[in-house]
Design an enzyme around this catalytic site. Structure first.
Site, short mmCIF file in Angstrom:
data_model
loop_
_atom_site.label_atom_id
_atom_site.label_comp_id
_atom_site.label_asym_id
_atom_site.label_seq_id
_atom_site.Cartn_x
_atom_site.Cartn_y
_atom_site.Cartn_z
N THR A 98 -2.14 6.78 0.41
CA THR A 98 -0.83 7.37 0.71
C THR A 98 -0.58 8.58 -0.17
O THR A 98 -1.11 8.66 -1.28
CB THR A 98 0.32 6.35 0.51
OG1 THR A 98 1.55 6.97 0.88
CG2 THR A 98 0.43 5.86 -0.92
N SER A 99 0.23 9.51 0.35
CA SER A 99 0.68 10.65 -0.46
C SER A 99 2.17 10.54 -0.75
O SER A 99 2.77 11.46 -1.28
CB SER A 99 0.42 11.96 0.29
OG SER A 99 -0.91 12.06 0.68
N GLY A 157 7.17 7.13 -3.10
CA GLY A 157 8.06 5.97 -2.95
C GLY A 157 7.30 4.77 -2.40
O GLY A 157 7.42 3.64 -2.89
N ASP A 215 1.58 2.63 7.53
CA ASP A 215 2.27 3.59 8.39
C ASP A 215 3.60 2.98 8.77
O ASP A 215 3.66 1.84 9.25
CB ASP A 215 1.46 3.95 9.64
CG ASP A 215 2.00 5.24 10.25
OD1 ASP A 215 1.89 6.29 9.59
OD2 ASP A 215 2.56 5.19 11.36
N SER A 216 4.66 3.71 8.51
CA SER A 216 5.99 3.12 8.68
C SER A 216 6.96 4.14 9.22
O SER A 216 6.65 5.33 9.30
CB SER A 216 6.46 2.57 7.33
OG SER A 216 6.17 3.48 6.28
N PHE A 265 13.85 5.28 -1.53
CA PHE A 265 13.33 6.59 -1.15
C PHE A 265 13.57 6.79 0.34
O PHE A 265 14.08 5.89 1.03
CB PHE A 265 11.82 6.69 -1.47
CG PHE A 265 10.94 5.81 -0.61
CD1 PHE A 265 10.77 4.47 -0.91
CD2 PHE A 265 10.28 6.33 0.50
CE1 PHE A 265 9.97 3.65 -0.12
CE2 PHE A 265 9.48 5.52 1.30
CZ PHE A 265 9.32 4.18 0.99
N GLY A 266 13.21 7.96 0.83
CA GLY A 266 13.25 8.23 2.27
C GLY A 266 14.63 7.99 2.89
O GLY A 266 15.65 8.48 2.38
N TYR A 267 14.67 7.23 3.97
CA TYR A 267 15.90 6.99 4.71
C TYR A 267 16.75 5.86 4.11
O TYR A 267 17.74 5.46 4.71
CB TYR A 267 15.56 6.63 6.16
CG TYR A 267 14.87 7.72 6.97
CD1 TYR A 267 15.61 8.65 7.69
CD2 TYR A 267 13.47 7.81 7.02
CE1 TYR A 267 14.99 9.64 8.44
CE2 TYR A 267 12.85 8.80 7.78
CZ TYR A 267 13.61 9.70 8.48
OH TYR A 267 13.00 10.68 9.23
N HIS A 301 10.81 -4.25 5.76
CA HIS A 301 9.67 -4.20 6.67
C HIS A 301 8.36 -4.27 5.89
O HIS A 301 7.44 -5.00 6.24
CB HIS A 301 9.75 -2.91 7.50
CG HIS A 301 9.98 -1.65 6.68
ND1 HIS A 301 10.91 -1.58 5.67
CD2 HIS A 301 9.37 -0.44 6.71
CE1 HIS A 301 10.87 -0.38 5.12
NE2 HIS A 301 9.95 0.33 5.73
P1 ITT Z 1 1.50 8.65 3.89
O1 ITT Z 1 1.15 8.80 5.36
O2 ITT Z 1 0.72 9.56 3.01
O3 ITT Z 1 1.45 7.21 3.45
P2 ITT Z 1 4.13 9.49 4.77
O4 ITT Z 1 5.43 9.69 4.08
O5 ITT Z 1 3.62 10.61 5.63
O6 ITT Z 1 3.03 9.09 3.66
P3 ITT Z 1 4.43 7.84 7.14
O7 ITT Z 1 3.71 8.78 8.02
O8 ITT Z 1 4.14 6.38 7.28
O9 ITT Z 1 4.19 8.15 5.60
O10 ITT Z 1 5.98 8.10 7.33
C1 ITT Z 1 6.92 7.20 6.91
C2 ITT Z 1 8.30 7.83 7.00
O11 ITT Z 1 9.27 6.79 7.04
C3 ITT Z 1 8.61 8.68 5.76
O12 ITT Z 1 9.52 9.71 6.11
C4 ITT Z 1 9.28 7.67 4.84
O13 ITT Z 1 10.16 8.27 3.93
C5 ITT Z 1 10.00 6.75 5.83
N1 ITT Z 1 10.00 5.39 5.30
C6 ITT Z 1 9.00 4.46 5.38
N2 ITT Z 1 9.31 3.35 4.70
C7 ITT Z 1 10.53 3.57 4.18
C8 ITT Z 1 11.37 2.81 3.36
O14 ITT Z 1 11.03 1.62 2.90
N3 ITT Z 1 12.55 3.35 3.03
C9 ITT Z 1 12.92 4.57 3.46
N4 ITT Z 1 12.17 5.37 4.20
C10 ITT Z 1 10.97 4.87 4.57
#
Ligand code: ITT
Length: 190
Positions: free
Chosen positions: A9-10, A13, A68-69, A147-149, A175
Site C-alpha cells: 500500500t501507499s 492511514g 482494496d477498499s 483517515f480518508g472519509y 470493514h
Molecule cells: P493503496 O492502493 O496504495 O493501498 P489507496 O489509497 O489508493 O492506497 P484504494 O485504492 O483501496 O487505496 O482506495 C481506498 C480509498 O478509500 C481511499 O481514498 C481511502 O482514503 C478510502 N478508505 C479506505 N478505507 C478507509 C477507511 O477505513 N476510512 C476512511 N477512508 C477509507
C-alpha cells in the site's frame, strides 16, 4: 523462523491499521517500495486487491498483502466505490466532492467495503477476504481521528463517526477489522 510479508500500500492511514492487525504474528512486515505502483485496472474490490498483492509479490519475489477498499453510497448508485481514491486529489477534496454530490439528499445510507488478498512469491493468491461496514454519510465532518472519509462516515449503533472512535473501536467494527478477523486465523495456518 519468520517470513517476510510485503504490505502493498501507499496509503499511510491504511498501512497503520494493517500493521495493527498484523503485528505479533510470525511474519516480518515490510513496506513496498514507493516507486512500485500497480495500476488498479480491476472492476471489483477483490479484483484490485488480488492485482496489487499479486503484482507486488511477483516484482519482489516475496509474500505480499494488499487491501482494496472504498465507500459505496446508495443514493449515488454506489459511487465513489472502487474509485474512492480517485474521487479527488486530497482527503479534503474527496470529502467535499461527496458532500456536494449528495447535497440535501435524505437517503444517506452507505457502506465501507474492504477486500484483502495475500499472494505467494510467484504471484498466485493464497488467501482473500472481504469485510463490510454499514453506516450513513453526515452533512458535515465530525471528529479528528482516522483517515480518508472517516470524518463523514457515521455508525448509528455507536453514534459516532469513524473519526470519533478510538483506533481500537474502529478496528473492531470497521470493514477492514471484519476482513482481518476472517483473514487472521487463515494466515496463521499458512
Ligand atoms: P493503496 O492502493 O496504495 O493501498 P489507496 O489509497 O489508493 O492506497 P484504494 O485504492 O483501496 O487505496 O482506495 C481506498 C480509498 O478509500 C481511499 O481514498 C481511502 O482514503 C478510502 N478508505 C479506505 N478505507 C478507509 C477507511 O477505513 N476510512 C476512511 N477512508 C477509507
Amino acid at each position: 523462523m519468520s517470513r517476510k510479508l510485503i504490505v502493498a500500500t501507499s496509503n499511510p492511514g491504511k498501512l497503520r491499521e494493517m500493521a495493527e492487525y498484523l503485528t505479533g504474528l510470525n511474519w516480518q512486515l515490510e513496506l513496498k517500495p514507493q516507486e512500485l505502483e500497480i495500476a488498479e485496472t480491476g472492476t471489483t474490490f477483490i479484483a484490485n486487491a488480488r492485482l496489487k498483492a499479486s503484482e507486488v509479490a511477483k516484482a519482489l519475489g516475496e509474500w505480499a498483502i494488499a487491501d482494496d477498499s472504498g465507500l459505496v453510497v446508495d443514493a449515488l448508485n454506489g459511487a465513489p466505490g472502487i474509485y474512492s481514491a480517485r474521487y479527488g486529489k486530497t482527503d479534503t477534496e474527496r470529502i467535499t466532492r461527496l458532500l456536494t454530490a449528495l447535497g440535501e439528499e435524505s437517503q444517506r445510507q452507505a457502506k465501507f467495503i474492504c477486500a484483502i488478498a495475500i499472494a505467494r512469491p510467484d504471484g498466485t493468491i493464497a488467501l482473500e477476504t472481504k469485510g463490510v461496514c454499514p453506516g450513513e454519510i453526515l452533512r458535515e465532518t465530525r471528529g479528528e481521528g482516522g483517515f480518508g472519509y472517516d470524518p463523514i462516515f457515521y455508525v448509528p449503533e455507536l453514534q459516532k463517526t469513524f473519526a470519533q472512535m478510538s483506533s481500537e473501536t474502529k478496528n473492531r467494527v470497521s470493514h477492514r477489522g471484519k476482513a482481518f478477523a476472517q483473514l487472521l486465523p487463515e494466515l496463521a495456518k499458512l
